[in-house]
Design a protein around this motif. Structure first.
Motif, PDB file in Angstrom:
ATOM      1  N   GLN A 150      21.689  38.691  40.838  1.00 13.93           N
ATOM      2  CA  GLN A 150      21.676  37.629  40.726  1.00 13.93           C
ATOM      3  C   GLN A 150      22.809  36.619  41.521  1.00 13.93           C
ATOM      4  N   LEU A 151      24.269  37.067  41.585  1.00 12.09           N
ATOM      5  CA  LEU A 151      25.740  36.337  41.700  1.00 12.09           C
ATOM      6  C   LEU A 151      25.847  36.358  43.186  1.00 12.09           C
ATOM      7  N   LEU A 152      24.762  37.233  43.854  1.00 14.04           N
ATOM      8  CA  LEU A 152      25.291  37.423  45.197  1.00 14.04           C
ATOM      9  C   LEU A 152      24.540  36.517  46.154  1.00 14.04           C
ATOM     10  N   ALA A 153      24.195  36.275  47.500  1.00 14.79           N
ATOM     11  CA  ALA A 153      23.882  34.975  47.790  1.00 14.79           C
ATOM     12  C   ALA A 153      23.750  35.772  49.043  1.00 14.79           C
ATOM     13  N   THR A 154      23.545  36.801  49.974  1.00 13.00           N
ATOM     14  CA  THR A 154      23.041  36.975  51.697  1.00 13.00           C
ATOM     15  C   THR A 154      22.305  36.446  51.518  1.00 13.00           C
TER      16      THR A 154
ATOM     17  N   LEU B 164      34.019  40.373  36.031  1.00 14.62           N
ATOM     18  CA  LEU B 164      35.529  40.154  36.977  1.00 14.62           C
ATOM     19  C   LEU B 164      34.205  39.165  38.147  1.00 14.62           C
ATOM     20  N   MET B 165      33.393  39.511  38.489  1.00 15.73           N
ATOM     21  CA  MET B 165      32.509  38.864  40.011  1.00 15.73           C
ATOM     22  C   MET B 165      32.054  37.365  38.933  1.00 15.73           C
ATOM     23  N   PHE B 166      31.601  37.531  37.868  1.00 13.05           N
ATOM     24  CA  PHE B 166      31.653  36.493  36.925  1.00 13.05           C
ATOM     25  C   PHE B 166      32.262  35.055  36.743  1.00 13.05           C
ATOM     26  N   LEU B 167      33.313  35.490  36.498  1.00 10.25           N
ATOM     27  CA  LEU B 167      34.944  35.004  36.307  1.00 10.25           C
ATOM     28  C   LEU B 167      35.182  34.549  37.772  1.00 10.25           C
ATOM     29  N   TYR B 168      34.947  35.248  38.843  1.00  9.20           N
ATOM     30  CA  TYR B 168      35.385  34.577  40.345  1.00  9.20           C
ATOM     31  C   TYR B 168      34.142  33.440  40.620  1.00  9.20           C
ATOM     32  N   LYS B 169      33.010  33.732  40.521  1.00  8.58           N
ATOM     33  CA  LYS B 169      31.951  32.746  40.439  1.00  8.58           C
ATOM     34  C   LYS B 169      32.278  31.650  39.892  1.00  8.58           C
ATOM     35  N   GLY B 170      33.134  32.129  38.057  1.00 11.43           N
ATOM     36  CA  GLY B 170      33.128  30.340  37.915  1.00 11.43           C
ATOM     37  C   GLY B 170      34.525  29.881  37.929  1.00 11.43           C
TER      38      GLY B 170
END
Length: 320
Positions: A97-101, A173-179
């Motif tokens: 869900q968090l990747l956007a390629t 940590l991926m969620f934290l970055y997206k935030g």
């Protein structure tokens, strides 16, 4: 998390195959709603002064970071304790869900399609969906540059940086970055409303993207030959123009893209009705054309594959 490397690979492959799961509520939408609600509440409490807005922006960042990092960590840890398989599936799905390629390619190709098979007005509308600048008065060349630039910038912000942070600290940590990245896109403007309130968010985003932007640029240069693009020119323009932006990070990947395509990008742009004077990036060795959006997407895919191989391999080596 023990299976993070495999979850990263699985999430990446799911993104390539299926793209953004639009029927499901997206985590970034939840993050955006949280940011908007907090801003409204904080502005209603603190005084409307420079100091009040600076403190308000700081509290906004603090709360969003705690929620974006803490909730996924708690949920994922709990699920892994119950079932390793369920934890792996959840981590893979959140990564997906968090990747956007795939979505970045689809949205940029929609612009290309409107340029080739539609009207300039339709192309302007399509590019307005993926850029923050004013698009109503863009020329055909301006639309192309805007699309290519957003592919270049989001190669780092939407793909390489999230992968890197997941490889380091898993999906939390991926969620934290997206935030952090979403706060910058919503609050990090140098206008009257956000000059002070959004300053902390903008500075934190600069820090969070400092290494990913430079790593992305290096990987893009390495991937350029696999996309049929000019790696030598990409490296030359990167060395010369990587600082040609007010942001310390945005020109990193844009410079590589301009060199790889042998075109000139950036320059002056309108935001919220105001003209911002910006330096150009790259040399106008030829005029931009709609096909450059396709070429930019080829580089996006090439560097994404290279990055996931690198990050998975390094993560596995560290664990063993």
């Amino acid at each position: 998390m023990k299976y993070t490397a495999f979850a990263l690979l699985a999430g990446f492959l799911l993104d390539l195959i299926f793209g953004d799961p639009r029927r499901l509520y997206h985590p970034v939408c939840a993050i955006g709603n949280l940011i908007a609600a907090l801003e409204k509440g904080i502005r209603g409490i603190l005084p409307r002064s420079q100091k009040g807005e600076l403190w308000g922006g700081f509290f906004e960042v603090l709360i969003v970071c705690m929620v974006c990092g803490g909730i996924p960590l708690a949920v994922l840890s709990g699920v892994y304790r119950i079932s390793t398989a369920a934890g792996f599936v959840l981590e893979s799905f959140w990564c997906y869900q968090l990747l956007a390629t795939n979505s970045l390619k689809k949205e940029s190709m929609r612009v290309c399609d409107r340029l080739k098979n539609g009207t300039l007005e339709e192309a302007r509308y399509a590019v307005s969906m993926i850029v923050g600048r004013d698009t109503k008065a863009l020329s055909k060349e301006g639309v192309i540059r805007a699309a290519v630039e957003t592919v270049a910038e989001n190669t780092s912000d939407g793909v390489i940086a999230p992968m890197l942070y997941m490889a380091i600290g898993g999906v939390p940590l991926m969620f934290l970055y997206k935030g952090i990245n979403t706060m910058d896109s919503m609050l990090g403007y140098k206008n009257e409303k956000y000059l002070y309130f959004g300053r902390c968010a903008a500075r934190l985003d600069d820090v969070a993207n400092y290494i990913p932007a430079r790593l992305s640029a290096g990987l893009m240069i390495l991937a350029a030959p696999f996309a049929g693009l000019n790696a030598k020119e990409a490296a030359r323009i990167y060395r010369r123009d990587r600082r040609n932006h007010a942001s310390p990070n945005s020109a990193q990947t844009e410079a590589v893209m301009a060199g790889a395509l042998c075109v000139q990008l950036a320059g002056d742009a309108w935001y919220f009705g105001k003209l911002y004077k910006k330096p150009t990036i790259g040399d106008p060795l030829r005029a931009v054309e709609a096909e450059d959006i396709c070429r930019a997407d080829r580089l996006l895919y090439a560097v994404s594959v290279l990055a996931v191989i690198l990050f998975v391999a390094v993560r596995l080596l560290i664990l063993h």
